[in-house]
Write an enzyme that holds these catalytic residues in place. Structure first.
Site, PDB file in Angstrom:
ATOM      1  N   GLY A  28       0.780  -1.235   0.000  1.00 51.46           N
ATOM      2  CA  GLY A  28       0.000   0.000   0.000  1.00 51.46           C
ATOM      3  C   GLY A  28       0.808   1.281   0.000  1.00 51.46           C
ATOM      4  CE  LYS A 100      -6.837 -12.420  -7.341  1.00 52.06           C
ATOM      5  NZ  LYS A 100      -6.430 -13.768  -7.790  1.00 52.06           N
ATOM      6  CG  HIS A 118       1.769  -1.607 -15.918  1.00 49.34           C
ATOM      7  ND1 HIS A 118       1.435  -2.870 -15.479  1.00 49.34           N
ATOM      8  CD2 HIS A 118       2.772  -1.773 -16.819  1.00 49.34           C
ATOM      9  CE1 HIS A 118       2.194  -3.753 -16.098  1.00 49.34           C
ATOM     10  NE2 HIS A 118       3.016  -3.107 -16.910  1.00 49.34           N
TER      11      HIS A 118
END
Length: 210
Positions: A28, A100, A118
């Site tokens: 996180g 996911k 990304h």
């Protein structure tokens, strides 16, 4: 009270904050960067953090910050995810280390309002299975001279959505996946909050310059 008929000025209306949900699966650190950037009087506010990993440190970070947090028990259950986000009044969904595939139902419900970060310069080095050290190893194996981070819209395929912002870092001689990852992560921590705050100010996700 005056009887002159004059009216008191209306109180100044304070704009509602742009409500952000963050989906994460690991440590996180990108969530923390957003939380830090949204502190104070910024126009965005993280209102919900969700993870498919009950042990994710991202959930701890959320609770420490006083943000509602929950576990996604079935990542393929688009109806539940969509309902959870809607009940929280979310304006923007941010994927920050969430691996996911977002269900098509949720993508449609929040079209144009789901973004992902990304750790590479898309469209290269993206797609199923391309996350974490795999991405950085692929960059090194390719001989590329530059890497970086990409923020893009989320669609129904991995890493194929329209690019919102990119920032590059050099690939250095002797780099390992770990050293390259650290350099890219520093950029992620800068770029993702910039995109979130720009969206809050514009009321929608906007493309940022280099």
């Amino acid at each position: 009270m005056s009887s002159s008929g004059s009216r008191l000025p209306s109180p100044r209306r304070v704009p509602e904050p742009y409500r952000v949900a963050v989906l994460a699966a690991g440590g996180g650190s990108n969530l923390q960067a957003i939380l830090d950037a949204c502190a104070g009087n910024e126009p965005a506010q993280v209102v919900l953090v969700l993870s498919n990993n009950p042990g994710a440190k991202a959930l701890e970070r959320a609770l420490t910050a006083g943000v509602a947090a929950g576990v996604i028990h079935n990542p393929a259950d688009g109806a539940t995810l969509t309902r959870t986000l809607r009940e929280a009044g979310v304006d923007l969904v941010v994927l920050a280390g969430y691996l996911k595939l977002v269900p098509a139902e949720t993508v449609k419900a929040f079209e144009g309002r789901i973004i992902n970060i990304h750790p590479a310069l898309l469209p290269a080095f993206g797609g199923p299975g391309m996350y974490g050290s795999r991405v950085h190893q692929a960059v090194l194996d390719s001989g590329a001279k530059m890497s970086g981070a990409t923020v893009h819209h989320v669609g129904t395929e991995y890493d194929r959505g329209e690019i919102v912002a990119q920032r590059s870092v050099p690939v250095m001689p002797g780099d390992t996946p770990e050293t390259l990852a650290a350099r890219v992560l520093d950029v992620e921590h800068q770029l993702l909050p910039e995109v979130v705050l720009a969206a809050a100010r514009a009321g929608k996700v906007v493309r940022l310059g280099a």
